[in-house]
Design a protein around this motif. Sequence first.
Motif, PDB file in Angstrom:
ATOM      1  N   THR A 111       0.820  -1.217   0.000  1.00  0.00           N
ATOM      2  CA  THR A 111       0.000   0.000   0.000  1.00  0.00           C
ATOM      3  C   THR A 111       0.854   1.266   0.000  1.00  0.00           C
ATOM      4  OG1 THR A 111      -0.226  -0.243   2.414  1.00  0.00           O
ATOM      5  CG2 THR A 111      -2.037  -1.051   1.059  1.00  0.00           C
ATOM      6  N   GLY A 112       2.128   1.147  -0.395  1.00  0.00           N
ATOM      7  CA  GLY A 112       2.959   2.318  -0.627  1.00  0.00           C
ATOM      8  C   GLY A 112       3.617   2.918   0.594  1.00  0.00           C
ATOM      9  N   ARG A 113       3.665   2.183   1.696  1.00  0.00           N
ATOM     10  CA  ARG A 113       4.292   2.711   2.916  1.00  0.00           C
ATOM     11  C   ARG A 113       5.604   1.967   3.165  1.00  0.00           C
ATOM     12  NH1 ARG A 113      -0.886   2.060   6.650  1.00  0.00           N
ATOM     13  NH2 ARG A 113      -1.389   0.503   5.044  1.00  0.00           N
ATOM     14  N   ALA A 114       6.549   2.194   2.254  1.00  0.00           N
ATOM     15  CA  ALA A 114       7.776   1.403   2.225  1.00  0.00           C
ATOM     16  C   ALA A 114       8.621   1.591   3.487  1.00  0.00           C
ATOM     17  CB  ALA A 114       8.591   1.754   0.984  1.00  0.00           C
ATOM     18  N   GLU A 115       8.743   2.820   3.963  1.00  0.00           N
ATOM     19  CA  GLU A 115       9.607   3.081   5.125  1.00  0.00           C
ATOM     20  C   GLU A 115       9.080   2.376   6.368  1.00  0.00           C
ATOM     21  OE1 GLU A 115      11.437   6.926   7.558  1.00  0.00           O
ATOM     22  OE2 GLU A 115      10.521   7.212   5.577  1.00  0.00           O
ATOM     23  N   GLU A 116       7.778   2.471   6.603  1.00  0.00           N
ATOM     24  CA  GLU A 116       7.190   1.779   7.752  1.00  0.00           C
ATOM     25  C   GLU A 116       7.283   0.273   7.571  1.00  0.00           C
ATOM     26  OE1 GLU A 116       2.990   1.615  10.305  1.00  0.00           O
ATOM     27  OE2 GLU A 116       3.113   2.823   8.466  1.00  0.00           O
ATOM     28  N   SER A 117       7.111  -0.181   6.333  1.00  0.00           N
ATOM     29  CA  SER A 117       7.197  -1.609   6.042  1.00  0.00           C
ATOM     30  C   SER A 117       8.553  -2.179   6.436  1.00  0.00           C
ATOM     31  CB  SER A 117       6.954  -1.846   4.548  1.00  0.00           C
ATOM     32  OG  SER A 117       7.278  -3.165   4.182  1.00  0.00           O
ATOM     33  N   MET A 118       9.627  -1.466   6.122  1.00  0.00           N
ATOM     34  CA  MET A 118      10.977  -1.944   6.437  1.00  0.00           C
ATOM     35  C   MET A 118      11.150  -2.170   7.932  1.00  0.00           C
ATOM     36  SD  MET A 118      12.803  -2.472   3.771  1.00  0.00           S
ATOM     37  CE  MET A 118      12.874  -2.104   2.016  1.00  0.00           C
ATOM     38  N   LYS A 119      10.643  -1.242   8.736  1.00  0.00           N
ATOM     39  CA  LYS A 119      10.772  -1.359  10.194  1.00  0.00           C
ATOM     40  C   LYS A 119       9.993  -2.560  10.722  1.00  0.00           C
ATOM     41  CE  LYS A 119      11.391   3.624  10.830  1.00  0.00           C
ATOM     42  NZ  LYS A 119      10.800   4.875  11.379  1.00  0.00           N
ATOM     43  N   VAL A 120       8.793  -2.734  10.202  1.00  0.00           N
ATOM     44  CA  VAL A 120       7.963  -3.853  10.641  1.00  0.00           C
ATOM     45  C   VAL A 120       8.580  -5.186  10.216  1.00  0.00           C
ATOM     46  CG1 VAL A 120       5.702  -4.942  10.347  1.00  0.00           C
ATOM     47  CG2 VAL A 120       5.859  -2.472  10.685  1.00  0.00           C
ATOM     48  N   LEU A 121       9.111  -5.245   8.998  1.00  0.00           N
ATOM     49  CA  LEU A 121       9.746  -6.474   8.526  1.00  0.00           C
ATOM     50  C   LEU A 121      11.004  -6.804   9.319  1.00  0.00           C
ATOM     51  CD1 LEU A 121       9.269  -6.103   4.666  1.00  0.00           C
ATOM     52  CD2 LEU A 121       8.253  -7.867   6.110  1.00  0.00           C
ATOM     53  N   GLU A 122      11.723  -5.786   9.773  1.00  0.00           N
ATOM     54  CA  GLU A 122      12.899  -6.033  10.620  1.00  0.00           C
ATOM     55  C   GLU A 122      12.491  -6.773  11.890  1.00  0.00           C
ATOM     56  OE1 GLU A 122      16.042  -5.817  10.449  1.00  0.00           O
ATOM     57  OE2 GLU A 122      16.349  -4.687   8.599  1.00  0.00           O
ATOM     58  N   ARG A 123      11.360  -6.374  12.457  1.00  0.00           N
ATOM     59  CA  ARG A 123      10.871  -7.049  13.661  1.00  0.00           C
ATOM     60  C   ARG A 123      10.480  -8.491  13.338  1.00  0.00           C
ATOM     61  NH1 ARG A 123      11.076  -8.262  18.881  1.00  0.00           N
ATOM     62  NH2 ARG A 123       9.055  -8.356  19.927  1.00  0.00           N
ATOM     63  N   SER A 124       9.866  -8.712  12.193  1.00  0.00           N
ATOM     64  CA  SER A 124       9.491 -10.081  11.825  1.00  0.00           C
ATOM     65  C   SER A 124      10.734 -10.949  11.637  1.00  0.00           C
ATOM     66  CB  SER A 124       8.634 -10.083  10.553  1.00  0.00           C
ATOM     67  OG  SER A 124       9.407  -9.913   9.388  1.00  0.00           O
ATOM     68  N   ILE A 125      11.789 -10.382  11.057  1.00  0.00           N
ATOM     69  CA  ILE A 125      13.038 -11.126  10.862  1.00  0.00           C
ATOM     70  C   ILE A 125      13.643 -11.508  12.207  1.00  0.00           C
ATOM     71  CG2 ILE A 125      15.432 -10.897  10.058  1.00  0.00           C
ATOM     72  CD1 ILE A 125      14.222  -9.101   7.769  1.00  0.00           C
ATOM     73  N   GLU A 126      13.666 -10.545  13.130  1.00  0.00           N
ATOM     74  CA  GLU A 126      14.189 -10.813  14.477  1.00  0.00           C
ATOM     75  C   GLU A 126      13.418 -11.946  15.138  1.00  0.00           C
ATOM     76  OE1 GLU A 126      14.553  -8.473  18.795  1.00  0.00           O
ATOM     77  OE2 GLU A 126      13.435  -7.581  17.130  1.00  0.00           O
ATOM     78  N   LEU A 127      12.096 -11.910  15.049  1.00  0.00           N
ATOM     79  CA  LEU A 127      11.257 -12.923  15.685  1.00  0.00           C
ATOM     80  C   LEU A 127      11.406 -14.277  14.993  1.00  0.00           C
ATOM     81  CD1 LEU A 127       8.099 -10.696  16.143  1.00  0.00           C
ATOM     82  CD2 LEU A 127       9.493 -11.629  17.998  1.00  0.00           C
ATOM     83  N   ARG A 128      11.542 -14.280  13.690  1.00  0.00           N
ATOM     84  CA  ARG A 128      11.700 -15.553  12.980  1.00  0.00           C
ATOM     85  C   ARG A 128      13.027 -16.218  13.345  1.00  0.00           C
ATOM     86  NH1 ARG A 128       7.341 -16.283  10.107  1.00  0.00           N
ATOM     87  NH2 ARG A 128       6.474 -14.825   8.576  1.00  0.00           N
ATOM     88  N   ARG A 129      14.075 -15.416  13.517  1.00  0.00           N
ATOM     89  CA  ARG A 129      15.361 -15.983  13.943  1.00  0.00           C
ATOM     90  C   ARG A 129      15.244 -16.565  15.354  1.00  0.00           C
ATOM     91  NH1 ARG A 129      19.133 -14.969  10.172  1.00  0.00           N
ATOM     92  NH2 ARG A 129      19.181 -12.971   9.043  1.00  0.00           N
ATOM     93  N   MET A 130      14.548 -15.861  16.231  1.00  0.00           N
ATOM     94  CA  MET A 130      14.332 -16.357  17.592  1.00  0.00           C
ATOM     95  C   MET A 130      13.572 -17.679  17.579  1.00  0.00           C
ATOM     96  SD  MET A 130      13.351 -12.722  19.416  1.00  0.00           S
ATOM     97  CE  MET A 130      12.795 -13.478  20.958  1.00  0.00           C
ATOM     98  N   LEU A 131      12.568 -17.764  16.710  1.00  0.00           N
ATOM     99  CA  LEU A 131      11.766 -18.985  16.618  1.00  0.00           C
ATOM    100  C   LEU A 131      12.611 -20.157  16.138  1.00  0.00           C
ATOM    101  CD1 LEU A 131       9.002 -20.341  16.785  1.00  0.00           C
ATOM    102  CD2 LEU A 131       8.496 -19.478  14.487  1.00  0.00           C
ATOM    103  N   ILE A 132      13.465 -19.917  15.149  1.00  0.00           N
ATOM    104  CA  ILE A 132      14.349 -20.979  14.650  1.00  0.00           C
ATOM    105  C   ILE A 132      15.285 -21.475  15.752  1.00  0.00           C
ATOM    106  CG2 ILE A 132      16.338 -21.383  13.122  1.00  0.00           C
ATOM    107  CD1 ILE A 132      14.826 -19.680  11.011  1.00  0.00           C
ATOM    108  N   HIS A 133      15.796 -20.543  16.558  1.00  0.00           N
ATOM    109  CA  HIS A 133      16.716 -20.925  17.636  1.00  0.00           C
ATOM    110  C   HIS A 133      16.032 -21.729  18.732  1.00  0.00           C
ATOM    111  CE1 HIS A 133      19.480 -17.370  16.385  1.00  0.00           C
ATOM    112  NE2 HIS A 133      19.770 -18.483  15.725  1.00  0.00           N
ATOM    113  N   CYS A 134      14.703 -21.669  18.788  1.00  0.00           N
ATOM    114  CA  CYS A 134      13.962 -22.442  19.799  1.00  0.00           C
ATOM    115  C   CYS A 134      13.795 -23.911  19.395  1.00  0.00           C
ATOM    116  CB  CYS A 134      12.565 -21.847  20.006  1.00  0.00           C
ATOM    117  SG  CYS A 134      12.524 -20.257  20.840  1.00  0.00           S
TER     118      CYS A 134
END
Length: 378
Positions: A111-134
């Motif tokens: 929906t054209g909100r690239a800057e906000e998207s990047m920040k939100v995706l960074e959080r998803s990446i952090e959480l996905r790495r945490m999940l893999i480590h579990c």
Amino acid sequence: MLFRSVAQNWLSQQTKLLPLQRDFLEKALLYYQEFASEKDADPSIRIEAAWAFYRLGEIERRLGKPEEGERGYRRAIEALEALGKGDPLGPNLLEPLAGSYAGLGELLDETGRAEESMKVLERSIELRRMLIHCIPETAANFSILATRYEELGTSLGRNGRNKEAEEAYKKATALGNATSGPNTLTQARSISNLATVLHKQGKLGEAERLYRKAVEQYERLARADPRVPLYRSQLADSLLNLGQALSRDSKEIEPILRRAVEAYTCLVTEAPNVSQYRNQLATTLLNLATLCFGGGRVREAELAARQARVLFETLLEESPNLVLNQEGLARSLAWLGKIRGQAGQTATALADAKLGRDLYDKLNPKASDIRSERAWNI
């Protein structure tokens, strides 16, 4: 758990929700909300309520309703972040929380909100790495780990981190081969996604080889169970991607694109309310138009471009904030102007070009690279 498993099955097996299914989801959501709102609510109920919001966000986004989808993702995130305060996040919270952030990040980008998207995706990446480590990397967990690495690769790719995404997809493919063999949906999706990030990095030979492999695997899945539209839509996506990856002088491109058009047309006929299918059909038609134009077949090019324009106009009316719809219509108008100009239809060509340019000027430049001639493929 019932809501979670049922909703996931519908998302993966169907192209649209039947009235009884939507009624079930809405009633289940009300049930979870009621129990989750109690002061001493059982955490497991509150987690299920968050899962319900997450799945609702997924469904609404898939049906081309970004506002409703965003609302579902944000309510899931709010509930899950509150549950995780003061305690280490375990897998039961990490999975829906990572999924909600990933879905929200992708929707914001769409929906054209690239800057906000990047920040939100960074959080998803952090959480996905945490999940893999579990999850211990033992043979018993290879299948679920393959899925988690595939999800991580998707978030990394959407965040522009293509090299890291490449490594995640390679890991997912290796784990999948080690446990269930190559002919599974997760494996086919990982291969297709790996081909996409290689394509973005200019590794065209590797990308082409993997796209062909993805096509073969989706063909097997679709033949084994033709009732599952997801297999056929992923097959069409892989055909489109393969057509775009081939060199422009390849004689294979047109038959491949026409196969994709046929597949998307069937899907649109079966499920006209699934906007993703119509968008992909329009995109494929526009690729076909450019190919025909390059081969001097102006009338065929104009027909395909006109069909793409009609589809994108309808999509834009339904979801005016989706960047893909805006870009698609702008590109189809630009190509129509070019094609009609070549055919001597000067007045019509100028009108198309003006409409395309006006829409093009409204686009958020941070959300798209459409402002370059290269992005227009002209």
